[in-house]
Design a protein around this motif. Structure first.
Motif, short mmCIF file in Angstrom:
data_model
loop_
_atom_site.label_atom_id
_atom_site.label_comp_id
_atom_site.label_asym_id
_atom_site.label_seq_id
_atom_site.Cartn_x
_atom_site.Cartn_y
_atom_site.Cartn_z
N ASP A 7 0.74 -1.23 0.04
CA ASP A 7 -0.16 -0.23 0.00
C ASP A 7 1.06 1.13 -0.06
O ASP A 7 0.35 2.41 -0.18
N ARG A 8 2.21 1.19 0.02
CA ARG A 8 3.18 2.24 0.11
C ARG A 8 2.70 3.25 -1.12
O ARG A 8 2.84 4.44 -0.67
N ALA A 9 2.82 2.75 -2.11
CA ALA A 9 2.80 3.74 -3.31
C ALA A 9 1.44 4.52 -3.30
O ALA A 9 1.53 5.88 -3.44
N THR A 10 0.43 4.03 -2.90
CA THR A 10 -0.73 4.84 -2.41
C THR A 10 -0.85 5.68 -1.75
O THR A 10 -0.98 7.01 -1.98
N LEU A 11 -0.21 5.34 -0.81
CA LEU A 11 -0.10 6.42 0.66
C LEU A 11 0.88 7.59 0.43
O LEU A 11 0.72 8.60 0.42
N ASP A 12 1.98 7.16 -0.32
CA ASP A 12 3.10 8.17 -0.81
C ASP A 12 2.65 9.25 -1.49
O ASP A 12 3.11 10.38 -1.71
#
Length: 532
Positions: free
Chosen positions: A479-484
């Protein structure tokens, strides 16, 4: 009798002599003063210094950190072990400030009873309420000590009412003040009916002399005040062991720790009423009996106690069996052997080698770099693991950088040590790199402690830059890319492998959740949050 039976009987007998308890309260209620007064009455120190850091006065034995002595507050918990009569006392003094709640709650995982201090003038305060709730949640019986009765304060009956009305805990006073707070002349002993009067020692540095008056002598000397105390005492509930151990009632005592008034009675009550060690539930909820081979729970790791050696001490509560220095035990988290060659009994910062310990004892294992709070140790022939230590969801975040880049090695070592002890949580973000870790804490005073220790213990002065985040949620690496891509959100990795998303506030969190319902954004350690 078999050799095994002899050992089991020895363990049970020794455990029955132990009383392991924590002193807990709201800040400034007098915990450290009481801790020292108890040690004074047990004759293990010769003189008490009741005021932190005052010129010409000794600082309390449990507050050994420089910041504690300078500020006059307890920043870290401390252990004191001493004998009193036929019993062995393991006393744990805890920080009162809410910013250091996590340390206090770890201590509560290692005790069998708690002494809760109430300030006579303030009664139940916010941190006191939280601590009562934690004790109830964990099934820890509580003895209440109304402190500072030598100063103006609330009426004694009002304090009893507060306990029952606000937290549903009924007081069963064991003694009762003669005279109002600030003007009291002694204590009515409800068991004997006699009155205890006190000669205050100058500054409370030494044990105050006590005198016992019969009811007739008390009536003649104190007239209406004595009669009022007798009439009020007749309205009070009597002590009941079953309801006390069930957490429904609390034995109550009155006194003034700074003047050593009522402290001897508290010490006797702890020996008489506080429960000895008992079987502790393992991670599956199954009670682990005292007569099983050795097991212990690591509830605290502390470095910097000995400046000459810069060692690291793991505080271990013995839960079952007989601990023997030099034995090789198993570290449950890794399955690896752990040698116990350097084992010590703790008294504040002072330490002595301990060869044998029993359930209820607190043992300090030196240079235990592999151990962390919540770890279980056990004998090779027995396998057990106790529930993990709760941790709190951080609410304050700061970027930490070394002021002098030439001190980067010391800086990294210090950051690693603070994370290991649980002083702060250490997060690393791709936005900032390893040279600028994020410190995450329950309260901002933890940052001051971290900065002070980095500079004075590791020689790495730091700068701290507060970040605009107030909460963290566990997420997934996927989920990192979405949150970044979101504004006011930062993703960081914790040392235990957890991936955390940091948010400025709950509204920002809710906004992200509405637009990305498939994201994993779960609260951290919900159980510990509920306890708070």
């Amino acid at each position: 009798m078999t050799a095994g039976g002899t050992v089991a009987n020895s363990v049970a007998g020794e455990a029955g002599r132990r009383r392991t308890f924590a002193v807990i309260s709201h800040p400034d209620a007098g915990k450290s003063t009481l801790t020292e007064a108890l040690a004074l009455h047990a004759r293990v120190i010769g003189e008490a210094g009741a005021v932190h850091g005052k010129a010409g006065r000794k600082s309390v034995v449990s507050d050994w950190m420089e910041m504690e002595q300078a500020r006059g507050i307890s920043i870290t918990s401390a252990a004191l072990q001493f004998e009193y009569g036929d019993h062995v006392i393991n006393l744990l003094d805890t920080p009162g400030h809410a910013d250091f709640s996590e340390d206090t709650y770890r201590v509560l995982a290692a005790v069998d009873c708690a002494v809760m201090l109430l300030d006579a003038a303030k009664g139940l305060e916010p941190q006191t309420l939280k601590l009562f709730d934690v004790c109830r949640h964990r099934g820890i019986p509580v003895i209440t000590f109304i402190n500072k009765w030598d100063r103006p304060g609330l009426h004694a009956l009002d304090l009893c009412d507060q306990l029952e009305e606000r937290i549903g805990l009924r007081a069963t006073p064991l003694n009762w003040p003669v005279g109002e707070a600030g003007h009291f002349t002694g204590l009515l002993d409800r068991r004997s009916g006699d009155m205890m009067t006190f000669e205050r020692a100058p500054g409370g540095a030494r044990i105050s002399a006590e005198h016992r008056l019969t009811p007739d002598e008390a009536a003649a000397a104190h007239g209406d005040e004595w009669q009022a105390a007798v009439e009020e005492a007749e309205l009070l509930d009597e002590y009941d062991e079953a309801s006390f151990l069930a957490g429904k009632t609390t034995p109550m005592l009155f006194g003034a720790a700074v003047s050593n008034i009522g402290v001897a009675r508290l010490l006797d009550v702890l020996v008489q009423l506080a429960p000895p060690p008992a079987a502790r539930p393992d991670v599956d909820g199954t009670p682990h009996d005292l007569d099983q081979p050795f097991s212990g729970l690591v509830f605290k790791v502390q470095a910097g106690m000995d400046k000459a050696h810069r060692d690291r001490v793991a505080f271990v509560r013995v839960c079952s069996g007989r601990f023997e220095r030099g034995s090789v035990v198993t570290h449950a988290a890794t399955g690896r052997p752990f040698a116990t060659k350097y084992a010590q009994a703790i008294f504040g910062r002072d330490r002595d080698t301990v060869d044998v310990a029993y359930p209820g004892d607190i043992v300090g294992l030196v240079n235990a770099s592999a151990l962390r709070p919540g770890d279980t140790l056990h004998a090779k022939e027995a396998s057990v693991e106790f529930p993990p230590m709760p941790s709190f969801a951080p609410e304050n975040f700061s970027v930490c950088r070394a002021r002098d880049t030439s001190k980067s090695k010391q800086f990294r070592k210090g950051i690693e040590q603070l994370a290991h002890e649980g002083v702060v949580q250490v997060l690393r973000s791709d936005l900032r790199g390893d040279a600028a870790p994020i410190l995450a804490a329950v309260g901002p005073l933890q940052f001051e402690v971290a900065a002070h220790r980095l500079e004075h213990e590791f020689g790495a002065a730091v700068t701290l830059e507060r970040l605009p985040y107030t909460l963290a949620r566990r997420t997934r690496a996927d989920d990192r890319a979405t949150l970044d891509a979101e504004h006011d959100v930062e993703v960081a990795n914790r040392g235990d492998g957890a991936v955390l998303a940091l948010f400025s506030d709950k509204w920002r969190l809710n906004s992200v959740q509405r637009r990305h319902p498939d994201l994993l954004l779960e609260p951290l350690v919900a159980g510990a949050d509920a306890e708070r």
